[in-house]
Structures are given as structure tokens and as C-alpha cells.
Design an enzyme around this catalytic site. Sequence first.
Site, PDB file in Angstrom:
ATOM      1  CG  HIS A   1      -1.918   1.050   1.249  1.00  0.00           C
ATOM      2  ND1 HIS A   1      -2.292   1.665   2.406  1.00  0.00           N
ATOM      3  CD2 HIS A   1      -2.637   1.640   0.265  1.00  0.00           C
ATOM      4  CE1 HIS A   1      -3.204   2.578   2.147  1.00  0.00           C
ATOM      5  NE2 HIS A   1      -3.431   2.587   0.849  1.00  0.00           N
TER       6      HIS A   1
ATOM      7  CG  ASP B   1       7.587   8.993 -22.538  1.00  0.00           C
ATOM      8  OD1 ASP B   1       8.732   8.988 -22.042  1.00  0.00           O
ATOM      9  OD2 ASP B   1       6.931  10.041 -22.699  1.00  0.00           O
TER      10      ASP B   1
ATOM     11  CB  ALA C   1       2.712   8.593 -23.370  1.00  0.00           C
TER      12      ALA C   1
END
Length: 159
Positions: A40, A48, A149
Site C-alpha cells: 500500500h 515512455d 505518455a
Amino acid sequence: MNQRIQTLDRLIPALPKDCDVKRHGILNGPLSGHLARLGHTHTVVIADAGLPIPEGVPCVDLAVVPGLPAMLPVLDALLAELCIEATTLAEELPVKSPSFHDAIVERLDTLDRLSLTPIARQQLSHEAFKAALPEASVIVRTGECTPYANVILHCGVPF
């Protein structure tokens, strides 16, 4: 099998029935090992091809040639494997690469519909995004060549 798993399984192509290797989930050994150690609040960055990887942060480099593998199939595989409570994107993504941004949002919207708790979404400037990289548990480098990206997946718990 619950609806979330069934829906996400459709995102990953099926392996041949006579395949003697692991049949489901992440097949890349180093990546699978890193994912198994997550807890967690840990973070996974899907990068990218051009995102700078800080020294000292584990990196599983999947890039082969520009565009291969693309980031979205890698994201699909990781979303099927992990419990995610939040994501972080660069705030430049919706402006510089709107269709790519929309594809990510569509995936997150699907997960939200299948989950009891919606995935929190945040955006940072690209510079702030890069500044957060040293805190990542692992960076997964793809061959993606779409501007901005990159996504940070913040791990949650399934209970």
C-alpha cells in the site's frame, strides 16, 4: 470470478492452450518480481521511451524499438494485476496528446465502474512529475513515443 477480473482479462490476449509457461498475468520475470513486493502506497511508473530514469530506482526496461511495446497495453496488463487507489499524469498530457489522455481516462472510468472505491486522479506539471520519480518503487519503461505518455500508479489494497 468477479466482474472486474473478467473485464480486465478481456484486455489481455489469451495464450495458446498448449503453452507451458505461466498462463495469466505478467510474464516478464523481473517485472513480476517487483510487482509481488509492492505494498500500500508504493508507486509504479509506466514511462515512455524518453522519460529520464533516476539512478537508484529499479527499472524494468521493456522497450525494444520506438513504439514497441506501446504504453497502453502495458497499462492494461498492470491495471489487471494491481490494486490501484490513485493515478498521476502530467498536466500537459490532455493538451499535447489528447487522444492518448482520453484512452487512459476511459480505462480508469471502467475501473471506477467496477470498483467500490473510485480511483483518485491527480495531475502534476511534467517537471513535478519527473521530480516524483526518485520515490517510485519501480519504473516500467516502454517504447511509447507519444509526448507526456507517462503515468504513476499509486498502489492500494483490495480490502
